[in-house]
Write a protein that holds these residues in place. Structure first.
Motif, PDB file in Angstrom:
ATOM      1  N   GLY A 292      66.751  30.810  70.944  1.00  7.65           N
ATOM      2  CA  GLY A 292      66.932  29.831  72.007  1.00  7.65           C
ATOM      3  C   GLY A 292      65.724  28.934  72.180  1.00  7.65           C
ATOM      4  N   ARG A 293      65.935  27.844  72.885  1.00  8.54           N
ATOM      5  CA  ARG A 293      64.861  26.891  73.132  1.00  8.54           C
ATOM      6  C   ARG A 293      63.715  27.499  73.922  1.00  8.54           C
ATOM      7  N   ASP A 294      64.008  28.598  74.649  1.00  2.98           N
ATOM      8  CA  ASP A 294      62.943  29.230  75.431  1.00  2.98           C
ATOM      9  C   ASP A 294      61.964  30.004  74.566  1.00  2.98           C
ATOM     10  N   ARG A 295      62.259  30.143  73.267  1.00  3.91           N
ATOM     11  CA  ARG A 295      61.416  30.882  72.315  1.00  3.91           C
ATOM     12  C   ARG A 295      61.196  32.323  72.763  1.00  3.91           C
TER      13      ARG A 295
ATOM     14  N   THR B 146      64.468  34.265  73.433  1.00  5.01           N
ATOM     15  CA  THR B 146      65.780  34.894  73.321  1.00  5.01           C
ATOM     16  C   THR B 146      66.340  34.755  71.909  1.00  5.01           C
TER      17      THR B 146
ATOM     18  N   VAL C 217      69.480  34.519  70.312  1.00  7.69           N
ATOM     19  CA  VAL C 217      70.848  34.232  70.761  1.00  7.69           C
ATOM     20  C   VAL C 217      71.858  35.006  69.919  1.00  7.69           C
TER      21      VAL C 217
ATOM     22  N   GLU D  86      72.707  40.144  69.948  1.00  9.38           N
ATOM     23  CA  GLU D  86      73.188  38.985  70.696  1.00  9.38           C
ATOM     24  C   GLU D  86      72.482  38.925  72.038  1.00  9.38           C
ATOM     25  N   ASN D  87      71.926  37.753  72.327  1.00  6.34           N
ATOM     26  CA  ASN D  87      71.243  37.505  73.613  1.00  6.34           C
ATOM     27  C   ASN D  87      70.213  38.585  73.931  1.00  6.34           C
TER      28      ASN D  87
ATOM     29  N   ARG E 166      69.992  22.095  69.895  1.00  9.59           N
ATOM     30  CA  ARG E 166      69.937  23.408  70.550  1.00  9.59           C
ATOM     31  C   ARG E 166      68.931  24.347  69.892  1.00  9.59           C
TER      32      ARG E 166
ATOM     33  N   PHE F  88      69.113  25.179  66.629  1.00 10.60           N
ATOM     34  CA  PHE F  88      69.815  25.998  65.650  1.00 10.60           C
ATOM     35  C   PHE F  88      69.929  25.338  64.275  1.00 10.60           C
TER      36      PHE F  88
END
Length: 392
Positions: free
Chosen positions: A158-161, A163, A165, A173-174, A231, A233
């Motif tokens: 994820g963009r939060d670096r 998570t 995804v 997952e997540n 996103r 990805f």
């Protein structure tokens, strides 16, 4: 130039980074040469260098060899006993960690075999944390100061670096990775290592970097910068369809490249069990011995790569395609069919053979990219690192 109270300190911060990167790019360089490269006065550079020396980021090596006009200067270099970047990697079948110094040299490395597929993420991260702790302790015993930690994972980040995804080959997952680690996709870090440490004879700043183990990943470097996509990805080459009605992939689609050129697919096609210890080494040995099944499997994988990559090359027009990770070791047998497909499918029909490069970093590229990303953060903001370290 921005005006206001903070503009002068911001300019100084920027100039410190310019000087640090100039020294990093040259290895050894005098103050005068730095001034010429970055476009600052010698007096300004001398002041900045003194600050970097005081922060432990640079060292003086003594007088440079003669050969230039004027008085010989004192050579500067990055401090190999200063800050260190820590990198860690979660693979489907292994865990690894390493420490690199400011010059990019690996000073400590550790790895263990681990069957991580469908294993609880907490168990994987607990074991990896212990491995990282061992590496950090050894780095500190060498006089290095860990400056940051980056974790490479085979999945979407994820963009939060923070998570993961989705990592289908791990069954994650997540998954939230606790601080202080930043995380990134393994293909991205392999590409960044190629950009920073690849050491190609000609500078390559626009390229597609492809790597493959259980899964297949790619990353795009554009004008010296990693392209992440909207996103974050970008680069999921392994899930580009090669044959739309092919076998079902772990992602749920059919006919993905991974089903034809992923590690397990190639091993099975060569008659080698993916569960066999040292399966890739066996594949390499079989190909080197001219085993027909191994050669056929690798030629088919190269063809599948060429089909998938030709679309990317036509769309993006990169300077080069770089084969990294385990692909680098198998390049002699993948390359002919891969090049043939690119030549036939790229629109200008003039795809040059020299534009298909093989990484010199091999399977260490991902771990090196993870570790060196922390080093780059220090070089990008030497003042920020020095302030953080002084208050730690």
């Amino acid at each position: 130039m921005p005006k206001g109270p903070g503009s002068q300190s911001g300019l100084r911060r920027h100039n410190l980074a310019l000087v640090a990167h100039a020294v990093a790019a040259r290895g050894e360089i005098s103050r005068a040469a730095v001034a010429a490269e970055v476009g600052l006065t010698r007096a300004t550079v001398s002041t900045l260098v003194d600050e970097l020396l005081g922060a432990g980021l640079l060292v003086e090596l003594g007088t440079q060899r003669p050969g230039t006009v004027g008085r010989p200067g004192t050579a500067l270099a990055l401090n190999d006993s200063g800050p260190a970047g820590i990198g860690a990697e979660v693979g489907v079948d292994h865990l690894a960690a390493c420490a690199v110094d400011l010059r990019g040299a690996v000073r400590v490395r550790a790895s263990v075999e681990a069957h991580n597929r469908d294993r609880p993420p907490t168990d994987v991260l607990r074991e990896l944390t212990a491995l990282i702790g061992d590496v950090q302790a050894e780095a500190e015993s060498l006089g290095l100061r860990p400056a940051g930690l980056t974790l490479a994972v085979p999945g979407l980040v994820g963009r939060d670096r923070r998570t993961v995804v989705r990592a289908p080959n791990l069954g994650w997952e997540n998954v939230l990775v606790p601080a202080p680690a930043g995380i990134d996709n393994e293909a991205n870090l392999g590409a960044l290592a190629e950009l920073w440490l690849g050491g190609h004879d000609t500078a390559v700043t626009d390229f597609i970097h492809v790597s493959a183990e259980i899964g297949i990943g790619a990353a795009l470097i554009v004008d010296g910068q990693l392209f992440r996509g909207a996103r974050g990805f970008a680069g999921e080459l392994g899930h580009v369809p090669v044959h739309p009605n092919g076998p079902r992939c772990s992602c749920g689609a059919r006919g993905c490249l991974e089903q034809y050129a992923g590690e397990e697919a190639v091993l099975r096609a060569a008659g080698i069990s993916p569960e066999q210890p040292g399966a890739l080494k066996s594949l390499h040995a079989a190909a080197a011995d001219g085993d027909p099944a191994a050669l056929k499997a690798l030629a088919a994988a190269g063809q599948a790569f060429g089909i998938a990559l030709s679309g990317a090359v036509n769309l993006l027009d990169p300077q080069a395609v770089v084969l990294g990770g385990p692909l680098a070791e198998l390049a002699p047998w993948l390359r002919p069919s891969l090049e043939r497909e690119l030549t036939q499918r790229v629109t200008d029909r003039q795809w040059p053979a020299e534009a298909l490069l093989v990484s010199r970093l091999g399977r260490d590229g991902v771990l090196l990219g993870a570790a060196y990303s922390a080093v780059r953060a220090v070089l990008d903001d030497p003042q920020g690192w020095a302030q953080a370290f002084s208050t730690a």
